[in-house]
Structure formats: structure tokens, C-alpha cells
Scaffold this motif. Sequence first.
Motif: not given
Length: 287
Positions: A191-195, A147-154, A132-143
Motif C-alpha cells: 500500500t502507498y501513502t503520501v506525507g 512499516l514503511h519505506h520511501v518508494y523507489v521506482d524502476t 536507513f537512519i537518513k530515511d528514518a529521519n526523513s520519515m520521522k513524524g510521518l511514517a
Amino acid sequence: MAKTSAVPPADKIFAGKVFVLQGDFGRFPRTHLNIARLIARHGGRVDSTVTDRTTLLVTTIEEFNKRTPAIEKAISLGKARCRIVQWEYVEDSIFTKNGKPRVISVNFHEIQSVLKRQNRLSEAKAIYKKTFIKDANSMKGLADPGLHHVYVDTTAFKYLVVLTRLTKVDQKTRVEKYTLLLFESNASPYTYTVGAKFNRPGTATTYIKEYMVPATFDVAFRQFRKFFKIKTGIEWDCRLDGVGGGEEVFTYMPPARGEPRGVMPKDWREPVVGKPGGGADGERGGA
């Protein structure tokens, strides 16, 4: 035919078992006296100390961790002779959903098993927190991680890709990097967004929010692929083909074979390593 031990009557489910109570089981009515009466009412016997005849030591995790003489004695007897369980073993045996006491396995309530489950849970929580911390750091400044998480496919591939290139400035080589992310909302309807983020030594991070507008997956994924092609010079579906997009473009290093690498076209085949022309137009092997 092998003999099977008869199941005691409902009011004698503890017949033949010798209990010892150790530790504080909480507020009234969980007193040693009341628990001993419950056990006796259902055919069991309660002794004051652990002996070679003890078959069940009822205790708490706190007491178990103290390694009192009673605990050490019970452990020394071995599981074949004496099991160390929580109070819930007695409770779940007597107070059933249908009101009829029954014989249950001690495995679930055995202290050692409970501790193992707690350790596994703690490890899982630690991994989740780290992720979670790693994802939060990668999302910092964008999302917003709330409210959002990095999308993971099948295929279990996480849509966080890093694009790099080497440039020379004043005879010094530096690494420039884009981090491209596809986000999915935590709540449905999804919903989906790209940053994207751009990093260059000696300069502040640049946040690219051109596509940070909630959209359907198809729209957002199209934007994701468009950005990828602009920066790498290759189509997203060709990312594993080993082809390059030119000297000035950014390079994508895909995960190794066997790791999640994202959904690929149905007719795609793994390029054969070492074959001449083994890129997009070369000979391919099975996936």
C-alpha cells in the motif's frame, strides 16, 4: 596438447600436499590430532611447522590476525607456493553432499579472500545503516520505518523531493521548505501513502498527513502529483523541462543528468541547454 594434472583418487584428494595446522579450531572433534588424521587418510601430510615445503596452512582468522611467525612465514612463501586457508577447506573437500571426497579450489576458503568479503559486507552494512537512519529521519513524524519505506521506482529514483522558496521578512531572507514523500509499505500486498513536512526558520516543523491513508499506488501517486503541482505550479511530468511556476511558488531542483530522476513520459526528450526557449516549448534533444 597441454598436459593437465591428474585428479587424485577420491581417497587421495590431498596427495602431494603438505599441511600445517595453526590455531584453535573449536570444540571436539576439531582437534589438531583428528584433523591431521583426516588429512593423512586422504593422502596429505601434516607437518608441525611451516617450511619451504608447506603448501597449505590451515588456520583461523583470529590466528591470522595475530601474525604469528608461522603466518608470516606462509605469507612470505607467496600464494603460488603456500595458501592460507580456513578449516572449512578441509571439511568441504572431504564431507561432500554425495559422500565422495573431491578436489576443490582453495580460493573461497583462503583467509585473505574471506577477510575481503567480510570487509565488503561491513562496508555494505555501514552504508545500509547510514541510509536507513537518513530515511528514518526523513520519515520521522510521518511514517514508521518498521512499516514503511520511501518508494523507489524502476529508475532507482527515491520519491523524497524537496521544494524550496525564498521569502523576505523584516528585510531578512529566509528559506521555506517542503519535503514531499511517497511511502510504500514494507509488507505485501503493498500500500502507498503520501506525507509532507514544512519547515520555516524559527518555527516548529509542520507535518502534513492529509494523504497518510493506505491506498493503491495510482491513488497515492495522484495525490503526490497534486501536492507537487499546488506548491510548484507545474505538473510532475514537466519537472525536468526547466519551466517556472511563478514568483510565489516553491522551486524543485531535480537531480543532475545521469542520476535517477524518476519515470518520464515515453515521448519526453531532454531540453537542449542554451537554446532559446529551451523550456517546455523549446527545442529538445535526445534523452
